[in-house]
Design a protein around this motif. Sequence first.
Motif, short mmCIF file in Angstrom:
data_model
loop_
_atom_site.label_atom_id
_atom_site.label_comp_id
_atom_site.label_asym_id
_atom_site.label_seq_id
_atom_site.Cartn_x
_atom_site.Cartn_y
_atom_site.Cartn_z
N SER A 168 0.83 -1.20 0.00
CA SER A 168 0.00 0.00 0.00
C SER A 168 0.86 1.25 0.00
O SER A 168 1.85 1.36 0.73
CB SER A 168 -0.90 0.00 1.23
OG SER A 168 -1.45 1.28 1.41
N ARG A 169 0.46 2.23 -0.83
CA ARG A 169 1.25 3.43 -0.89
C ARG A 169 0.75 4.50 0.06
O ARG A 169 1.42 5.50 0.29
CB ARG A 169 1.33 3.96 -2.30
CG ARG A 169 0.00 4.38 -2.88
CD ARG A 169 0.20 5.16 -4.15
NE ARG A 169 0.73 4.33 -5.22
CZ ARG A 169 1.83 4.62 -5.87
NH1 ARG A 169 2.52 5.68 -5.55
NH2 ARG A 169 2.24 3.86 -6.84
N VAL A 170 -0.43 4.33 0.60
CA VAL A 170 -0.93 5.35 1.53
C VAL A 170 -0.55 5.03 2.97
O VAL A 170 -0.45 5.92 3.79
CB VAL A 170 -2.45 5.51 1.42
CG1 VAL A 170 -2.81 6.21 0.14
CG2 VAL A 170 -3.15 4.19 1.52
N ASN A 224 -2.51 -4.00 -3.02
CA ASN A 224 -3.48 -3.20 -2.31
C ASN A 224 -4.54 -2.59 -3.22
O ASN A 224 -5.72 -2.59 -2.91
CB ASN A 224 -2.74 -2.11 -1.54
CG ASN A 224 -3.68 -1.28 -0.73
OD1 ASN A 224 -4.11 -0.24 -1.19
ND2 ASN A 224 -4.06 -1.76 0.44
N LEU A 225 -4.10 -2.05 -4.34
CA LEU A 225 -5.00 -1.32 -5.24
C LEU A 225 -5.78 -0.29 -4.45
O LEU A 225 -5.21 0.54 -3.78
CB LEU A 225 -5.89 -2.29 -6.01
CG LEU A 225 -5.12 -3.28 -6.88
CD1 LEU A 225 -6.07 -4.13 -7.69
CD2 LEU A 225 -4.14 -2.57 -7.80
N GLY A 226 -7.09 -0.35 -4.52
CA GLY A 226 -7.82 0.73 -3.87
C GLY A 226 -8.34 0.41 -2.50
O GLY A 226 -9.12 1.16 -1.94
N ARG A 227 -7.92 -0.72 -1.95
CA ARG A 227 -8.55 -1.15 -0.70
C ARG A 227 -8.18 -0.25 0.47
O ARG A 227 -7.09 0.28 0.54
CB ARG A 227 -8.13 -2.58 -0.39
CG ARG A 227 -8.71 -3.58 -1.33
CD ARG A 227 -8.32 -4.99 -0.90
NE ARG A 227 -8.76 -5.95 -1.89
CZ ARG A 227 -8.06 -6.27 -2.96
NH1 ARG A 227 -6.89 -5.72 -3.15
NH2 ARG A 227 -8.51 -7.13 -3.83
N SER A 228 -9.10 -0.17 1.38
CA SER A 228 -8.82 0.62 2.58
C SER A 228 -8.25 -0.26 3.68
O SER A 228 -7.79 0.22 4.69
CB SER A 228 -10.10 1.28 3.06
OG SER A 228 -11.04 0.28 3.38
N TYR A 229 -8.29 -1.56 3.47
CA TYR A 229 -7.76 -2.48 4.46
C TYR A 229 -6.64 -3.31 3.81
O TYR A 229 -6.44 -3.23 2.60
CB TYR A 229 -8.85 -3.41 4.98
CG TYR A 229 -9.55 -4.18 3.90
CD1 TYR A 229 -9.08 -5.42 3.50
CD2 TYR A 229 -10.67 -3.66 3.24
CE1 TYR A 229 -9.69 -6.13 2.48
CE2 TYR A 229 -11.28 -4.36 2.23
CZ TYR A 229 -10.80 -5.60 1.86
OH TYR A 229 -11.39 -6.30 0.84
N TRP A 281 -0.37 -14.17 -4.52
CA TRP A 281 -1.58 -13.45 -4.90
C TRP A 281 -1.54 -13.14 -6.38
O TRP A 281 -0.47 -12.96 -6.96
CB TRP A 281 -1.68 -12.13 -4.13
CG TRP A 281 -2.00 -12.28 -2.69
CD1 TRP A 281 -1.11 -12.33 -1.66
CD2 TRP A 281 -3.30 -12.39 -2.10
NE1 TRP A 281 -1.78 -12.46 -0.47
CE2 TRP A 281 -3.13 -12.50 -0.71
CE3 TRP A 281 -4.60 -12.39 -2.62
CZ2 TRP A 281 -4.19 -12.62 0.18
CZ3 TRP A 281 -5.65 -12.52 -1.74
CH2 TRP A 281 -5.45 -12.63 -0.36
N ASN A 282 -2.71 -13.02 -6.97
CA ASN A 282 -2.72 -12.54 -8.34
C ASN A 282 -2.58 -11.03 -8.33
O ASN A 282 -2.48 -10.39 -7.28
CB ASN A 282 -3.98 -13.01 -9.08
CG ASN A 282 -5.20 -12.24 -8.68
OD1 ASN A 282 -5.24 -11.66 -7.60
ND2 ASN A 282 -6.19 -12.23 -9.52
N VAL A 283 -2.61 -10.45 -9.50
CA VAL A 283 -2.20 -9.05 -9.62
C VAL A 283 -3.20 -8.10 -8.96
O VAL A 283 -2.83 -7.03 -8.48
CB VAL A 283 -1.94 -8.72 -11.09
CG1 VAL A 283 -3.22 -8.81 -11.89
CG2 VAL A 283 -1.32 -7.37 -11.25
N THR A 284 -4.44 -8.49 -8.90
CA THR A 284 -5.41 -7.59 -8.27
C THR A 284 -5.65 -7.94 -6.81
O THR A 284 -6.40 -7.25 -6.14
CB THR A 284 -6.76 -7.63 -9.00
OG1 THR A 284 -7.22 -8.98 -9.02
CG2 THR A 284 -6.64 -7.10 -10.40
N SER A 286 -7.25 -10.53 -5.77
CA SER A 286 -8.56 -11.14 -5.58
C SER A 286 -8.47 -12.66 -5.47
O SER A 286 -9.38 -13.29 -4.99
CB SER A 286 -9.50 -10.75 -6.72
OG SER A 286 -8.91 -11.06 -7.95
#
Lengths: 366, 750
Positions: A168-170, A224-229, A281-284, A286
């Motif tokens: 995660s970048r955030v 992480n993509l857009g996840r908040s967790y 994990w795969n790239v997204t 999921s």
Amino acid sequence: MFIAKSIQAEHKDLIHDVAYDFHGRRMATCSSDQHVKIWDLVDGEWRCSARYKVHVGSVWRVNWAHPEFGQVIATCSFDRTTAVWEELPGDAGEKGQWVKRGNLVDSRTSVTDVEFAPKHLGLQLATCSADGVVRIYEAPDVMNLSQWTLQHDIPCKLSCSCVSWNPSRVHPPMIAVGSDDNNPSAGGKVHIFEYNDNTSRKWLKAETIMTVTDAVRDVAFSPNLGRSYHLLAIASKNVTIVTLKPLATKKEPSATACTKFEIHQVAQFEDHQSQVWRLSWNVTGSILASSGDDGCVRLWKANYLGNWGCISVLKGDGSAPQQSLTEKSNKSNLGSSAGTSVENNSGGARYLHLGPVAQANHVPWH
Amino acid sequence: MHHTILEGPLNCLALNRDCSQVVVAGRNVFKIFSIEDQEFQEKVNLRVGRNINLNYSASDVAWNPIQDHLLASAATNGAVVVWDLNRVSRSKQEHVFNNVHKRFVNKVVFHVHESDMLLSGSQDGYMKLFDLRKADVSSSFHGRDGVKDIQYNPSHYFTFAAALENGNIQIWDMRNTSRWERQFTAHNGPVFSLDWHTDEKMWIATAGRDRMIKQQNRVRNTHTVQTIASVAKIKWRPQRKFHISSCSLLLDFSVNVWDIRRPYVPFASFNEHKDCVTGISWKQNNPHVFFSSSKDSTLYQHMFRDATRPANDANPVGISISVHGSVAYASSDKLNSSTTPRSNSYSRLPAVWKRTPERSEQFMMVTSLLNEFEIINSAEAVEDFCMSWFIRSAREYKLSGRSMAEVCEHNAKLADSMKRHQIAQTWRMLKLLYCGKSKKAPPSPVATAINNPKTEVTKDTDAERTEKQEVKKEEKPDTSTVGHGIKNHSDFFFGDGDVDQAVYEYDSHRNMQDGQEWSLPSEAFQPRHEIKETSQPLDPLSENTKGESPSSVNESELNSKRNEQVALSAQSGIKQEILLTPPFNSHLSPWHFTTLVRDMLQSYAEKGDVQTAVTAIIVLGDRIKPHLDELHIEQWFMSYIDLLGRFEMWTRATEIIRMSGHPAVGALNQLSTTIHTHCSQCSKPLLRSGWLCDRCNGQLNVCSVCHLPVRGLYAWCQGCSHGGHLHHIRDWLKTYQHCPTGCGHLCEYT
């Protein structure tokens, strides 16, 4: 449907790790025979483009750096060193030579895992070793890969087997460390460390995942993509997936303490019936792939309710992979009781339930 | 396994003939212990006497294999000392051979069959054979370099082997003192240890500083074990043909037992010592017990069953998923071959069969199979796995350039064509929500249905409000499909079928609407029509004007307009035959669907479908951006751009960056955008931008073919700095290989 394509690896001993590069065009394998091989996808076929001896002991792991830093891999080995290799750009159309750039010799015991940090943290490297120390290295100048400085030394007390960066970048830099200590009474085997940038400039232990007390062989944060967790998969005697949700107490980052997390175990699978060794994990983020001593790859995916279930089982010897036919969404969160009745009608009769899971070290084919 | 701690570091140990006693020696230690079941019991301390000098320290010690009372030690001052345990005096020193060697003595060894023959090897390059009866040197062998280790061939009376500092191994015959019988180079750098195999007559193992253990078969080097540190000592394991134990000179504090047929992983490992191990000695003809001495001042008795097995902790599998969804899987062939039988024999195996032979057999010849699993036809369940949908969407989504309605419709159709109905439905909803009034939108069933005003005005207000609630619920894809998700988890896009069906149903009914009363089916999507419908028919004029700019209707506008129209309709209520009373209008509070859209985008992002979230943000633009967290938007954009990078869709990524409108994301395109070139005439490196070269004042951007300044794309050869109009250069290179300026360079444009 998956089709299996066999690749003649021709390593002289066990292959311990396989890693695709960022774009999926190259692959690196490492083995106990102390060699690393680089494979390139040429017309749909994997060709070994480089093969070289990297260590004087078993090579446990290989990891690609982000291609922004060049064609760079890091390997870690039983010989207590971590090495960074770079491919020199060859002439047009030709593959270049691999040269050893860095040799990190701080560990006193076998280095069990190495992983490059996510790109936004620069060229950093986390290693962990059997003596229970996680080390964070950084190449201050990304153009000079031969210079690595040991930035941090994080003692873990237990012998470490695996390390994973949170991509995660955030979120502030964060790593998960797993221990292969066999003693369940030593407490949780997965520790989460977080870098505190504000005051101490140190890595501090943020959490321990107490539910996992068996020896952990692999941990993996999902992309992480857009996840908040954050999603963390843990390979132990079973596959465990936990979510780490940062507790947003105040808006301003707390000055001293680490982020607190709401840790929730979302799934646990006993399907491997044996030691689980590796996760990917795969790239997204999921789908999770896991493999264990049963010689199968199992793919896991969450449905809309957030219930994780097996979507596919792949056999390692390339025999016909089978699709799991019945749904197993009710299997998640069942914990140890899983696999009694559901198991029998899923995936045919090939994997029978064996009763209570025996100890992994009773496995007789080692 | 038990141990005892001594006063100082140990250099060596030796067992007596029947392995009942052990002697350990070091700089400050020289003791004999008797070996008991659970402990070592001190028998004799040899470091006693009036003046304890260097002769009481030992670098090596040997126990006479015939006469149990005789010992020999190599003192660190170059002396060789013989000890007799039967001496009555307190000091057991029998004889000291001083001045025999000029330097450090590395090794003393008794002849296997002759109790009176003692051989010593020294750093000075000499090996001396002592006759204990005469108490004198009987022969001398010159090895021409420091002798590190010597050992008699157990199966050949006259032969012994010597390991030399220069990496050579010499085989000597005792009867020929002038020259070795055979010599070969075994190692790079000093050889520290050698050991004859007890059963295989011609096998000799050597080990050295080059971290190798080599097994030589008379002439040939047959097996090589690479270890992680310089090897100090090696010893064959009794009764196990291929097993050899080793300890290191530094770094590694464990005793490893190797199977030379699998040279990469120790068969067993003993990690008790805290410092370097200096001596290993196996119990005679017993493969399960050995003793070791170490610099950490301890003497250990190891039992083989206590060993750790490194191979068991080595993971037998490797797995990785590529961005395209291929799974690379490497696994031990042992795992695969034994999968099925193992399941059955798993529980009862340990009881039925003996483990030990099987284990060493299993240890051998392990290789891995490497397989790659590729997806051929993506079944529903693995659809997410193969990222083709992502690539296609990324390529073909339209994000700008046309009206929002068209964009949405295009994207919806694209999603439909990939069987991603939920995404398609999302796009349609966005279209309805934000540009539902557009008459220019292609006549999708839903959109046309809107234009029939008379239908829904009939229903009462309560019903309408409940409908609205339903809409809110349905808006969130997560909850809407919950029911179906439980039933069938592999159908992730369930629920859309229902929706579509309902829409079409409605469509088919459209024709009959004019004449008859039409009651609203309790389906979720109609309230939306009705919202627009309240505004549309009432004020056709304003509708037309607004309809011209389809993408401009934002929510607040819609609401304010609606209120306005409501007032209007209240005045000109005659126009509608069944128009409701003003109280109805007051109930129609503005519908804040923006929060719902926001939630929807967030839920997509939570699921990892950052593509939908980002593309929707781009299409919606300012309609949604103020309602989202800046940080979130940035995170989503960055993730999406990263993803595009992984699929090597750079052009697409650049477009996204350009369209993002986010300062931090937009800055990505502004990084590293300068390339410094050379002047094409004088080759001066250009450090600033300008039209003229600083040195030769020549114009910089002249086309080499037409000699006119180039505006726009300039094709440039990196080799000779010449170039010109892209099409000119292209034409030129069709016929020529050389540079058009005649500079002689074979230009490459890549």
